[in-house]
Design an enzyme around this catalytic site. Structure first.
Site, mmCIF file in Angstrom:
data_model
loop_
_atom_site.group_PDB
_atom_site.id
_atom_site.type_symbol
_atom_site.label_atom_id
_atom_site.label_comp_id
_atom_site.label_asym_id
_atom_site.label_seq_id
_atom_site.Cartn_x
_atom_site.Cartn_y
_atom_site.Cartn_z
ATOM 1 N N GLU A 127 1.881 -4.547 -5.079
ATOM 2 C CA GLU A 127 0.828 -4.923 -4.138
ATOM 3 C C GLU A 127 0.563 -6.421 -4.169
ATOM 4 O O GLU A 127 0.712 -7.066 -5.213
ATOM 5 C CB GLU A 127 -0.470 -4.169 -4.466
ATOM 6 C CG GLU A 127 -0.423 -2.702 -4.097
ATOM 7 C CD GLU A 127 -1.776 -2.033 -4.246
ATOM 8 O OE1 GLU A 127 -2.813 -2.732 -4.236
ATOM 9 O OE2 GLU A 127 -1.778 -0.803 -4.367
ATOM 10 N N HIS A 128 0.162 -6.923 -3.024
ATOM 11 C CA HIS A 128 -0.241 -8.326 -2.849
ATOM 12 C C HIS A 128 0.890 -9.298 -3.176
ATOM 13 O O HIS A 128 0.651 -10.424 -3.607
ATOM 14 C CB HIS A 128 -1.496 -8.649 -3.671
ATOM 15 C CG HIS A 128 -2.598 -7.657 -3.484
ATOM 16 N ND1 HIS A 128 -3.281 -7.540 -2.294
ATOM 17 C CD2 HIS A 128 -3.099 -6.719 -4.322
ATOM 18 C CE1 HIS A 128 -4.181 -6.567 -2.409
ATOM 19 N NE2 HIS A 128 -4.079 -6.055 -3.628
ATOM 20 N N ARG A 129 2.138 -8.836 -3.026
ATOM 21 C CA ARG A 129 3.328 -9.643 -3.278
ATOM 22 C C ARG A 129 3.425 -10.129 -4.737
ATOM 23 O O ARG A 129 4.025 -11.136 -5.043
ATOM 24 C CB ARG A 129 3.416 -10.822 -2.306
ATOM 25 C CG ARG A 129 3.430 -10.345 -0.842
ATOM 26 C CD ARG A 129 3.849 -11.381 0.142
ATOM 27 N NE ARG A 129 5.112 -12.027 -0.134
ATOM 28 C CZ ARG A 129 6.328 -11.531 0.119
ATOM 29 N NH1 ARG A 129 6.452 -10.332 0.625
ATOM 30 N NH2 ARG A 129 7.413 -12.234 -0.141
ATOM 31 N N LEU A 130 2.819 -9.359 -5.637
ATOM 32 C CA LEU A 130 2.892 -9.662 -7.072
ATOM 33 C C LEU A 130 4.065 -8.865 -7.668
ATOM 34 O O LEU A 130 3.922 -8.083 -8.591
ATOM 35 C CB LEU A 130 1.573 -9.307 -7.764
ATOM 36 C CG LEU A 130 0.327 -9.990 -7.191
ATOM 37 C CD1 LEU A 130 -0.924 -9.507 -7.896
ATOM 38 C CD2 LEU A 130 0.464 -11.512 -7.302
#
Length: 191
Positions: A168-171
């Site tokens: 998620e959230h490009r993490l």
């Protein structure tokens, strides 16, 4: 440290259960003698600690590029699993026994197609290709189709394997395995 081939086997096994089409499809990137890149999808037909195997017509563009520049990159992208694996390394031909054994598992029509195709060369019409297919069918009627001398496989022996997991959230999570003369080492990369 988990060994990269065990992790590949785990992810690949999951992909074979969840991917609707061609879980063994991989992008193969090559470059010609001038360094100009080219990429196409091919199918993984064998793998293990000794490398990743795919097959092709040795008179086509990919084989020509791999002959003059025997290094390549593979990419498996399993969108439904939100994962990808990047593999880089040296490439060389498989031995005749390995190529013969795999060729024997192909459907008869695929075997005949290997004889009929001048892969990557201009084709004036589909009818010409189908006529060549029928000629090959007549030539081998009633007997097994042997592997053409211009058809075989390549094995990519990896020196770098990256496992990418969407988060998620490009993490995202990126695990990198690199090989040197002493074996494999593992590290992480920033997303």
């Amino acid at each position: 440290m988990m060994e990269p081939f065990a992790l590949f086997d785990d992810w690949y096994s999951q992909a074979r259960e969840t991917e609707i089409n061609d879980s063994n499809a991989m992008a193969l990137a090559t470059a010609d003698a001038r360094g100009h890149p080219s990429v196409r999808m091919v199918l993984l037909k064998g793998h293990g600690p000794d490398g990743f195997i795919f097959y092709t017509n040795f008179e086509g563009r990919k084989a020509e590029e791999l002959t003059v520049n025997p290094h390549a990159a593979l990419l498996f992208h399993w969108k439904s699993m939100r994962r990808q694996i990047r593999i880089e390394g040296a490439v060389g031909p498989v031995n005749d026994a390995t190529a013969d054994a795999y060729f024997a598992t192909r459907s008869r029509d695929s075997q005949l197609g290997a004889w009929a195709s001048d892969q990557s060369r201009p084709l004036p019409s589909r009818e010409i290709f189908m006529a060549r297919f029928e000629e090959a069918n007549a030539r081998f009627e009633g007997r097994p189709v042997p592997r053409p001398p211009h058809w075989s496989g390549f094995r990519l022996v990896p020196d770098r394997i990256e496992f990418w997991q969407d988060r998620e959230h490009r993490l995202h999570e990126r695990r990198l395995f690199t090989r040197d003369d002493t074996g494999w080492s593992e590290g992480l990369l920033y997303p």
